[in-house]
Design a protein around this motif. Structure first.
Motif, mmCIF file in Angstrom:
data_model
loop_
_atom_site.group_PDB
_atom_site.id
_atom_site.type_symbol
_atom_site.label_atom_id
_atom_site.label_comp_id
_atom_site.label_asym_id
_atom_site.label_seq_id
_atom_site.Cartn_x
_atom_site.Cartn_y
_atom_site.Cartn_z
ATOM 1 N N CYS A 1 -7.470 -34.986 -27.780
ATOM 2 C CA CYS A 1 -6.755 -36.189 -27.330
ATOM 3 C C CYS A 1 -5.712 -35.826 -26.284
ATOM 4 O O CYS A 1 -5.310 -36.658 -25.492
ATOM 5 N N GLY A 2 -5.257 -34.568 -26.317
ATOM 6 C CA GLY A 2 -4.299 -34.138 -25.297
ATOM 7 C C GLY A 2 -2.866 -34.588 -25.522
ATOM 8 O O GLY A 2 -2.023 -34.463 -24.639
ATOM 9 N N ARG A 3 -2.575 -35.124 -26.695
ATOM 10 C CA ARG A 3 -1.194 -35.566 -26.930
ATOM 11 C C ARG A 3 -0.243 -34.380 -26.942
ATOM 12 O O ARG A 3 0.894 -34.472 -26.476
ATOM 13 N N TYR B 1 -0.579 -31.739 -25.197
ATOM 14 C CA TYR B 1 -0.378 -31.347 -23.802
ATOM 15 C C TYR B 1 0.662 -32.259 -23.145
ATOM 16 O O TYR B 1 1.584 -31.796 -22.476
ATOM 17 N N ALA B 2 0.486 -33.577 -23.362
ATOM 18 C CA ALA B 2 1.405 -34.536 -22.735
ATOM 19 C C ALA B 2 2.845 -34.274 -23.155
ATOM 20 O O ALA B 2 3.753 -34.245 -22.322
ATOM 21 N N ARG C 1 -12.324 -29.547 -20.548
ATOM 22 C CA ARG C 1 -11.221 -30.174 -21.247
ATOM 23 C C ARG C 1 -11.017 -29.477 -22.591
ATOM 24 O O ARG C 1 -11.961 -29.339 -23.385
ATOM 25 N N PHE D 1 -7.449 -27.717 -25.157
ATOM 26 C CA PHE D 1 -6.001 -27.509 -25.211
ATOM 27 C C PHE D 1 -5.673 -26.235 -25.981
ATOM 28 O O PHE D 1 -6.145 -26.047 -27.093
ATOM 29 N N TYR E 1 -4.680 -43.361 -29.583
ATOM 30 C CA TYR E 1 -3.736 -42.239 -29.516
ATOM 31 C C TYR E 1 -3.046 -42.125 -28.151
ATOM 32 O O TYR E 1 -2.246 -41.228 -27.952
ATOM 33 N N CYS F 1 -4.277 -41.059 -25.359
ATOM 34 C CA CYS F 1 -4.629 -39.680 -24.989
ATOM 35 C C CYS F 1 -4.163 -39.327 -23.577
ATOM 36 O O CYS F 1 -4.125 -40.184 -22.696
ATOM 37 N N TYR F 2 -3.890 -38.067 -23.400
ATOM 38 C CA TYR F 2 -3.612 -37.556 -22.056
ATOM 39 C C TYR F 2 -4.928 -37.554 -21.280
ATOM 40 O O TYR F 2 -5.947 -37.094 -21.802
ATOM 41 N N ASP F 3 -4.910 -38.055 -20.024
ATOM 42 C CA ASP F 3 -6.105 -38.036 -19.191
ATOM 43 C C ASP F 3 -7.299 -38.511 -20.031
ATOM 44 O O ASP F 3 -8.311 -37.826 -20.156
ATOM 45 N N ALA F 4 -7.158 -39.689 -20.579
ATOM 46 C CA ALA F 4 -8.039 -40.131 -21.659
ATOM 47 C C ALA F 4 -9.519 -40.121 -21.278
ATOM 48 O O ALA F 4 -9.894 -40.626 -20.223
ATOM 49 N N PRO F 5 -10.323 -39.535 -22.144
ATOM 50 C CA PRO F 5 -11.765 -39.444 -21.861
ATOM 51 C C PRO F 5 -12.433 -40.819 -21.734
ATOM 52 O O PRO F 5 -13.412 -40.954 -21.021
#
Lengths: 435, 447
Positions: free
Chosen positions: A348-350, A352-353, A371, A373, B44, B46-50
């Motif tokens: 989800c990259g949260r 990272y953010a 992609r 993390f 969520y 998301c960052y750079d959301a897919p």
């Protein structure tokens, strides 16, 4: 598991009391609470006649999660709005019918000794187990010099407590307001005045919301609002801290504390006990879900105690206190790093953010060009924000670096020696060993 | 109810009025305010959301969901419409399970993606129901653009151009606008005349004129348009269908599924539509599924989809396949029809099983055969261009475009099902139409 609890010599079959509030306002409720299994009640605060009146509009405000879960609540309700004698009669009946349960009477009368002298004998006659002095309510009554208006002035606390102690046979609990700068001063004053225990926290002064159409604070009475007392799950962290501060204070060693503030599950209760509370008082959770939650509270606490081989509630009390310390004594040689379990990661990259935008730029967003993390050990200060925002439990964890392992961020080897700020070279007032 | 599911042959009125109305009501009704907030909370952010890159129109999905969670449906809708002016229809017809919702990290985490499609519908419905059109046109810039076809590609292109100040004229071969939105989508996905309401709403931008019953090649030519307009966009879709040849004797037996679906969309009284007791649909895409499901909903007793390859090769998503089978449709894979015979007054479709040759990859007809009763057969094996391709460079029977949507012919752009690019989806057509509009604008202002 026997959850038998004894607080100030007052016995109850479990350490869960209902706090002084609407659930304990009258015989009907209290009877149902005891039938459901609650260990004790602190009766809704009594005052002198003529009895006070409440507003005829909404008394409660709320902070909800998106699923309407009640996260926090505030109220502008005052003390009991029924005649004193009715309450006293009902208390007497309840105590007669439930001799094994704790029945405590909460009181709030003006700061005049005669007022206390007049009410205390009447309360004595109910044969209740104890008194709780309400020095906590931050709304309404405080405007009349009672509630938190007393609790915010240690001298008043001491004075009133002394009056009460010299005019009653009962154990006295002083209920404290969190709306102060240092909880230890009012707590010490209570004990100095002769209190047998303190209970905390009462509600936090608050405005839960503003209606953006009418620009009235909520709850709104005819277009106007006033601050209320905030309670529920949202205030638990505040309460835990204040309870621990009293439990840790050298001047108040082994003093009794009744823990209050957002207790919603057995887990919350165990945490209060571990931080030094001898029992807990519950209100919002019962107001949200009804008296039936007592079954979860007692069975949960029992089950956990069995697993931990803890045989009595009193064994839990203060168990975490030796581990509560000041920042300056935290071990600065203890080094941890975040690590991400790639099998659990849902990308989800949260993390990272949060790390990139607001923390230490210690997480990369690609793994081999895809992609993904990953923690950059060279940058990670182990701040924990990635774990805070990660939606997957246990996906990101903190790993303690081994002694001798190099911290890639500092290039230093991890030492097994304990070293804190008091001796740190960057501390202008660090304590140096005499040469 | 004069007939029942068991009435032989192809007859109408097999069901009660109540059954028809239940069967063709909204398949996925809109979220309530509470449902939307709870679902929005699952995102969520998301960052750079897919999900964004999985959307052909690249809607900023986490942003619009966050706007829903703060009760700003209008702003959420604007986030959607900025990228996809037909976001309302796409919320209904997108195969989200293969696009944004497949990419949703909660799909990976727990197999339950955020219901992005339904949230999108919630936001767009809120704005469209309150009749808000969140865009305005500064006024005409004096340039004229011709758009062929009023389907998703043509509409998206027209709206964007109109917003930028162009005077747009649409040439539509039918008497109603909408293209496949109006004629090609299963009825229960677009109830209450949504397609036509959406167009009325879209046209509020102004500057768009639709010429109905104007067919390319018959009523006008590309060259004529090029002479009188500053640019031309072709979004005419595919007018023709692939046919199947089965030995049928003298009777014309196989019907076009596309026509059947279009008829369903235009009919007011479902009981007036005749349907076979035993229906067979040949094909493996969304058209096949829509025809089969709706045959069942019209009261056919047995509906069978025949697909020549493995189930995995069907272009209809697993969700759509499940939807069909849940309605009672049977899917037979690895089979092809060979002949139709009439025995005791009952038509039987003869089929052969097939196998894919591992070495050549070719489909082989096996000696094993079987037959099924078939009162009515729908063919849904793809659509194709008619004979207008000669002026364009083409590939696989479709117009070739470059990255800007430009064709090989000067000042002519194209998008949607008629071009050899992207998937044949409403949402892809919208993206191509929108991007072609921007490219046309860029080309004109740089002159």
């Amino acid at each position: 598991m026997n959850l038998q609890s004894e607080f100030l010599g007052i016995k109850s079959p479990n350490p869960f009391w209902l706090a002084s509030a609407p659930p304990t306002d009258k015989e009907y409720n209290v009877r149902r609470a005891f039938e459901a299994g609650w260990g004790g009640v602190v009766w809704k605060t009594l005052g002198l006649d003529p009895h006070i009146v409440n507003v005829n509009g909404p008394r409660y405000g709320a902070v909800w999660g998106p699923d309407r879960r009640l996260l926090g609540m505030n109220n502008i309700e005052l003390i009991t709005d029924r005649p004193l004698q009715i309450n006293l009669d009902e208390i007497k009946i309840i105590k007669r019918d439930y001799p094994d349960r704790a029945v405590i009477v909460s009181l709030m009368v003006p700061c005049e000794e005669d007022c206390w002298k007049s009410i205390l004998p009447k309360v004595d006659e109910t044969e209740a187990d104890g008194l709780e002095l309400n020095f906590g309510c931050p709304h309404g009554m405080s405007e009349r010099g009672m509630g938190s208006a007393v609790g915010q002035v240690p001298d008043y606390i001491e004075m009133v407590t002394r009056w009460v102690k010299s005019n009653t046979r009962m154990p006295v609990i002083v209920k404290l307001t969190p709306n102060i700068t240092d909880i230890r001063y009012p707590a010490r004053a209570a004990f100095k005045g002769g209190a047998d225990a303190v209970s905390l926290i009462n509600t936090v002064a608050s405005i839960v919301s503003v209606n953006l159409d009418t620009f009235s604070p909520e709850p709104s009475i005819d277009g106007k609002g006033t601050h209320g007392g905030y309670c529920g799950p949202a205030v638990k962290p505040i309460a835990l801290n204040l309870v621990s501060q009293i439990a840790r204070d050298p001047e108040m060693q082994n003093k009794d504390i009744s823990g209050i503030g957002g207790v919603t599950t057995w887990r919350d209760a165990a945490e209060f006990l571990a931080l030094g509370a001898g029992n807990v008082q519950v209100c919002t959770a019962a107001m949200t879900y009804g008296f039936g939650i007592i079954s979860e509270l007692t069975s949960g606490l029992s089950n956990w105690m069995r697993k931990k081989e803890i045989n009595s509630v009193s064994e839990i009390v203060g168990k975490a206190i030796p581990n509560v310390t000041d920042w300056q004594y935290l071990n600065l040689n203890h080094v941890t790093k975040a690590q991400i379990d790639q099998d659990l990661c849902i990308k989800c990259g949260r993390c990272y953010a949060v790390c990139e935008d607001t923390s230490h730029q210690a997480i990369s967003k690609t793994i081999n060009g895809e992609r993904g993390f990953e923690v950059i050990d060279e940058e990670c200060v182990a701040c924990n924000m990635c774990i805070n925002v990660c939606p997957v439990e246990n996906c990101i964890t903190m790993r303690d670096l081994e002694t001798g392992e190099v911290d890639k961020r500092t290039g230093q080897k991890v030492s097994d020696e304990y070293a804190n700020w008091t001796t740190h070279p960057n501390n202008p007032s660090s304590v140096k060993a005499a040469e | 109810m004069s007939n029942t599911k068991l009435s032989p042959g192809i007859v109408s009125a097999r069901l009660s009025e109540e059954d028809y109305s239940n069967n063709f009501s909204d398949a996925y009704p809109g979220f309530s305010n509470y449902e939307a907030k709870v679902e929005a909370d699952r995102c969520y952010f998301c960052y750079d959301a897919p999900c964004i890159s999985a959307c052909p129109t690249e809607i900023n999905i986490p942003l619009f969901i966050r706007q829903i969670s703060t009760e700003m449906e209008e702003e959420a809708a604007k986030t959607i419409f900025d990228q996809n002016i037909l976001g309302g229809m796409c919320a209904r017809v997108c195969p989200t399970e293969t696009l944004c919702e497949e990419a949703c990290v909660r799909e990976a985490a727990e197999g339950k993606p955020v219901k992005i499609g339904r949230l999108q519908r919630y936001a767009t419905d809120a704005t469209m129901n309150s009749n808000i059109h969140p865009y305005s046109r500064d006024g005409s810039n004096g340039k004229k653009i011709a758009v062929i076809g009023s389907g998703p590609a043509g509409l998206a292109c027209s709206h964007r151009l109109a917003m930028l100040g162009y005077d747009v004229e649409i040439f539509e071969s039918k008497s109603k606008a909408g293209g496949l939105n109006e004629y090609g989508i299963a009825t229960y996905k677009s109830v209450d005349n949504f397609a036509s309401k959406e167009i009325d709403w879209l046209l509020k931008i102004g500057g768009i004129k639709i010429n109905f019953n104007k067919t390319l090649g018959t009523d006008f030519s590309i060259d004529e348009l090029r002479k009188s307009f500053d640019a031309v966009f072709i979004g005419c879709g595919l007018q023709d269908t692939n046919k199947i040849s089965i030995h049928t004797g003298s009777e014309q037996f196989v019907e076009d599924a596309v026509d059947f679906i279009a008829d369903l969309r235009q009919v007011n009284d479902f009981s007036s539509l005749p349907i076979g007791r035993n229906v067979v649909v040949i094909g493996g895409g969304m058209t096949a599924i829509d025809a089969a499901v709706q045959s069942q909903l019209l009261g056919a007793e047995k509906v069978t989809i025949i697909y020549r390859r493995n189930l995995d090769n069907m272009s209809a998503s697993q969700k759509e396949q499940n939807n069909a089978t849940s309605k009672g449709v049977k899917i037979i894979a690895n089979a092809i029809p060979t002949a139709i015979e009439k025995e005791n007054n009952i038509h039987k479709l003869k089929l052969s099983y097939t196998e894919v040759d591992n070495e050549t990859g070719q489909l082989k007809e096996l000696n094993q055969t079987f037959s099924i009763e078939a009162d009515q057969i729908f063919c849904a094996i793809g659509q194709k261009f008619n004979n207008l391709l000669d002026v364009f460079q083409s590939k696989r029977g479709k117009i070739v475009i470059d990255n800007d949507g430009k064709t090989s012919v000067k000042n002519v752009w194209a998008g949607g099902d008629c071009v050899d690019k992207g998937e044949d989806l409403t949402v892809s057509a919208v993206a191509q139409g929108r991007d072609a509009a921007q490219a046309i604008h860029k080309s004109i202002i740089s002159k």
